[in-house]
Write a protein that holds these residues in place. Sequence first.
Motif, PDB file in Angstrom:
ATOM      1  N   GLU A  70     -28.884  -6.992 -12.410  1.00 27.68           N
ATOM      2  CA  GLU A  70     -28.754  -6.135 -13.589  1.00 27.68           C
ATOM      3  C   GLU A  70     -28.244  -4.735 -13.253  1.00 27.68           C
ATOM      4  OE1 GLU A  70     -32.462  -6.143 -15.600  1.00 27.68           O
ATOM      5  OE2 GLU A  70     -32.369  -8.271 -16.139  1.00 27.68           O
ATOM      6  N   GLY A  71     -28.495  -4.283 -12.037  1.00 24.03           N
ATOM      7  CA  GLY A  71     -28.089  -2.928 -11.660  1.00 24.03           C
ATOM      8  C   GLY A  71     -26.617  -2.837 -11.310  1.00 24.03           C
ATOM      9  N   VAL A  72     -26.031  -1.658 -11.560  1.00 19.65           N
ATOM     10  CA  VAL A  72     -24.620  -1.409 -11.265  1.00 19.65           C
ATOM     11  C   VAL A  72     -24.499  -0.077 -10.529  1.00 19.65           C
ATOM     12  CG1 VAL A  72     -22.325  -1.001 -12.235  1.00 19.65           C
ATOM     13  CG2 VAL A  72     -23.839  -2.695 -13.294  1.00 19.65           C
ATOM     14  N   VAL A  73     -23.727  -0.057  -9.454  1.00 20.42           N
ATOM     15  CA  VAL A  73     -23.425   1.184  -8.748  1.00 20.42           C
ATOM     16  C   VAL A  73     -22.217   1.821  -9.419  1.00 20.42           C
ATOM     17  CG1 VAL A  73     -22.733   2.232  -6.563  1.00 20.42           C
ATOM     18  CG2 VAL A  73     -24.314   0.280  -6.569  1.00 20.42           C
ATOM     19  N   THR A  74     -22.373   3.013  -9.945  1.00 18.71           N
ATOM     20  CA  THR A  74     -21.273   3.701 -10.621  1.00 18.71           C
ATOM     21  C   THR A  74     -20.510   4.561  -9.611  1.00 18.71           C
ATOM     22  OG1 THR A  74     -22.515   5.692 -11.218  1.00 18.71           O
ATOM     23  CG2 THR A  74     -22.686   3.791 -12.700  1.00 18.71           C
ATOM     24  N   PRO A  79     -24.241   8.059  -2.411  1.00  9.79           N
ATOM     25  CA  PRO A  79     -24.632   7.033  -1.444  1.00  9.79           C
ATOM     26  C   PRO A  79     -26.103   7.108  -1.051  1.00  9.79           C
ATOM     27  CG  PRO A  79     -22.497   7.935  -0.854  1.00  9.79           C
ATOM     28  CD  PRO A  79     -23.011   8.766  -2.002  1.00  9.79           C
ATOM     29  N   SER A  80     -26.635   8.320  -0.903  1.00 10.85           N
ATOM     30  CA  SER A  80     -28.041   8.475  -0.507  1.00 10.85           C
ATOM     31  C   SER A  80     -28.976   7.879  -1.559  1.00 10.85           C
ATOM     32  CB  SER A  80     -28.371   9.951  -0.287  1.00 10.85           C
ATOM     33  OG  SER A  80     -28.089  10.719  -1.463  1.00 10.85           O
ATOM     34  N   TYR A  81     -28.614   8.017  -2.835  1.00 15.99           N
ATOM     35  CA  TYR A  81     -29.431   7.459  -3.908  1.00 15.99           C
ATOM     36  C   TYR A  81     -29.381   5.933  -3.875  1.00 15.99           C
ATOM     37  CZ  TYR A  81     -31.045   6.241  -8.590  1.00 15.99           C
ATOM     38  OH  TYR A  81     -31.720   5.680  -9.641  1.00 15.99           O
ATOM     39  N   ILE A  82     -28.204   5.373  -3.681  1.00 20.28           N
ATOM     40  CA  ILE A  82     -28.055   3.912  -3.652  1.00 20.28           C
ATOM     41  C   ILE A  82     -28.777   3.318  -2.446  1.00 20.28           C
ATOM     42  CG2 ILE A  82     -26.395   2.020  -3.503  1.00 20.28           C
ATOM     43  CD1 ILE A  82     -26.517   3.516  -6.196  1.00 20.28           C
ATOM     44  N   MET A  83     -28.785   4.028  -1.336  1.00 20.54           N
ATOM     45  CA  MET A  83     -29.498   3.536  -0.157  1.00 20.54           C
ATOM     46  C   MET A  83     -30.986   3.394  -0.439  1.00 20.54           C
ATOM     47  SD  MET A  83     -27.554   5.712   2.829  1.00 20.54           S
ATOM     48  CE  MET A  83     -28.635   5.171   4.159  1.00 20.54           C
ATOM     49  N   GLY A  88     -31.367  -3.623  -6.515  1.00 25.09           N
ATOM     50  CA  GLY A  88     -31.135  -4.543  -7.632  1.00 25.09           C
ATOM     51  C   GLY A  88     -29.718  -4.534  -8.167  1.00 25.09           C
ATOM     52  N   THR A  89     -28.777  -3.937  -7.423  1.00 26.90           N
ATOM     53  CA  THR A  89     -27.406  -3.836  -7.910  1.00 26.90           C
ATOM     54  C   THR A  89     -26.540  -4.991  -7.404  1.00 26.90           C
ATOM     55  OG1 THR A  89     -26.665  -2.509  -6.015  1.00 26.90           O
ATOM     56  CG2 THR A  89     -27.582  -1.322  -7.902  1.00 26.90           C
ATOM     57  N   SER A  90     -25.414  -5.191  -8.091  1.00 27.42           N
ATOM     58  CA  SER A  90     -24.488  -6.251  -7.683  1.00 27.42           C
ATOM     59  C   SER A  90     -23.897  -5.953  -6.302  1.00 27.42           C
ATOM     60  CB  SER A  90     -23.371  -6.389  -8.723  1.00 27.42           C
ATOM     61  OG  SER A  90     -22.689  -5.161  -8.910  1.00 27.42           O
ATOM     62  N   SER A 108     -15.602  -5.868  -2.722  1.00 31.42           N
ATOM     63  CA  SER A 108     -16.102  -5.004  -3.785  1.00 31.42           C
ATOM     64  C   SER A 108     -15.069  -3.940  -4.120  1.00 31.42           C
ATOM     65  CB  SER A 108     -17.413  -4.324  -3.369  1.00 31.42           C
ATOM     66  OG  SER A 108     -17.829  -3.368  -4.337  1.00 31.42           O
ATOM     67  N   ALA A 109     -14.956  -3.620  -5.413  1.00 28.38           N
ATOM     68  CA  ALA A 109     -14.088  -2.531  -5.866  1.00 28.38           C
ATOM     69  C   ALA A 109     -14.905  -1.303  -6.223  1.00 28.38           C
ATOM     70  CB  ALA A 109     -13.260  -2.982  -7.073  1.00 28.38           C
ATOM     71  N   GLY A 110     -16.141  -1.261  -5.769  1.00 28.84           N
ATOM     72  CA  GLY A 110     -17.060  -0.203  -6.164  1.00 28.84           C
ATOM     73  C   GLY A 110     -16.918   1.094  -5.380  1.00 28.84           C
ATOM     74  N   ASN A 111     -17.864   1.988  -5.628  1.00 25.85           N
ATOM     75  CA  ASN A 111     -17.958   3.302  -4.997  1.00 25.85           C
ATOM     76  C   ASN A 111     -17.860   3.166  -3.470  1.00 25.85           C
ATOM     77  OD1 ASN A 111     -19.312   5.543  -3.721  1.00 25.85           O
ATOM     78  ND2 ASN A 111     -20.151   6.112  -5.704  1.00 25.85           N
ATOM     79  N   THR A 112     -16.820   3.767  -2.874  1.00 28.87           N
ATOM     80  CA  THR A 112     -16.566   3.582  -1.440  1.00 28.87           C
ATOM     81  C   THR A 112     -17.712   4.101  -0.583  1.00 28.87           C
ATOM     82  OG1 THR A 112     -14.187   3.767  -1.802  1.00 28.87           O
ATOM     83  CG2 THR A 112     -14.960   4.042   0.450  1.00 28.87           C
ATOM     84  N   GLY A 113     -18.191   5.311  -0.885  1.00 30.49           N
ATOM     85  CA  GLY A 113     -19.277   5.879  -0.094  1.00 30.49           C
ATOM     86  C   GLY A 113     -20.531   5.044  -0.153  1.00 30.49           C
ATOM     87  N   ALA A 114     -20.885   4.569  -1.354  1.00 35.40           N
ATOM     88  CA  ALA A 114     -22.067   3.734  -1.506  1.00 35.40           C
ATOM     89  C   ALA A 114     -21.889   2.395  -0.799  1.00 35.40           C
ATOM     90  CB  ALA A 114     -22.365   3.517  -2.993  1.00 35.40           C
ATOM     91  N   LEU A 115     -20.692   1.819  -0.912  1.00 32.84           N
ATOM     92  CA  LEU A 115     -20.431   0.533  -0.266  1.00 32.84           C
ATOM     93  C   LEU A 115     -20.553   0.640   1.247  1.00 32.84           C
ATOM     94  CD1 LEU A 115     -19.556  -2.434  -0.703  1.00 32.84           C
ATOM     95  CD2 LEU A 115     -17.190  -1.671  -0.470  1.00 32.84           C
ATOM     96  N   MET A 116     -20.016   1.706   1.813  1.00 30.71           N
ATOM     97  CA  MET A 116     -20.138   1.899   3.254  1.00 30.71           C
ATOM     98  C   MET A 116     -21.596   2.136   3.644  1.00 30.71           C
ATOM     99  SD  MET A 116     -19.016   2.022   6.309  1.00 30.71           S
ATOM    100  CE  MET A 116     -17.216   2.041   6.294  1.00 30.71           C
TER     101      MET A 116
END
Length: 363
Positions: A70-74, A79-83, A88-90, A108-116
């Motif tokens: 259900e969660g989505v990384v915008t 990145p620190s928040y997503i870590m 629960g994100t895709s 993934s086509a998502g946020n580069t910093g978060a993905l890394m």
Amino acid sequence: MSTETNKPQTIISIDTMGGDQGPAAVVAGVARSARKNSNIDFILHGPKDKLEPLVEKKGLQDRCSIRHTEGVVTMSDKPSYIMRHGKGTSMWSAIESVRNKEATVCVSAGNTGALMAVSMIRLRRLEGVNRPAIAVLWPSKNKGGFNVMLDVGADIRADESDLLQYALMGASYARNGLELDNPRIGLLNVGTEEHKGRPELKVAHQLLSAAAKPAKYEYVGFVEGGDIPSNRVDVIVTDGFTGNVALKTGEGTASFVGSALKDAFKATPLSRLAALLATTSLRRLRKRIDPRRVNGGVFLGLNGTVVKSHGAADARGMSAAINLAAKLAENQFTEKLASRVASSTSIQQDVLDGYNEENGTDE
């Protein structure tokens, strides 16, 4: 999952919620790749109620399994928040499938910093890798049509030892992705003269030269921005800040040239006639400079392969990223890179020790 041939299936994990155009474009890209390659199947991560109708519409029920998240990384998420809160994100789920060996590679086509960031904490760095890098294929005059450039945004910092490591990883990518036995490597600088550039570039210049023979690549020395699409070099090494600026500039220039040509050929009746007569050549040029054709940056230096698609990618762009992921997976790129990094660790240390001894410096 498909069983059309006896060839082992390659499973690709897809973050369907990362792109600007939403899951419809992602699933459409999956469909394009599925039609061209019967030996790839997919794990799609995202809301089940959104993905099921899209999968059914494209007739992909036998090729895709859905992992509900259900969660989505915008794009605005840090990145620190997503870590800390991204479990629960895709995106997190897509990486987890690679970590658990359910899939060979993640797209993934998502946020580069978060993905890394997620990739680093879930997949971990390969032993001996200080900073992972993002490598991209760049259209060039070379026979194969592409050069490799890294880093293009994984980390804006890079000292001389990082640049040496990028060269070693880039050489491995060129061998496996472009099938080049002895890739030519250049170090991006503001000029080709040895006295130019920041101090770390001057040191890296010496390190890359010293490592060329034992690492089995050809070092061509400093290269400039104009050499990036040239046939002088196969791999361009730079820091993430410079590489990302160059990448975005190249994409913007390609878009501008395409738009300017379109406007020019619409200007007068005579120019429209000229465009009609040059249709084949214009179509070839448009394909050559289309950024979607080479969409997909590869994260190097992790215990697993991750392909980062452009956030604005449409179905064609997503398909290009998926096709790249499939090729790397089928070539066992992760395993080969890990082996190359392990064998290169001693080369890197010997080169650094030799430089420090020659220059009277201590680590």
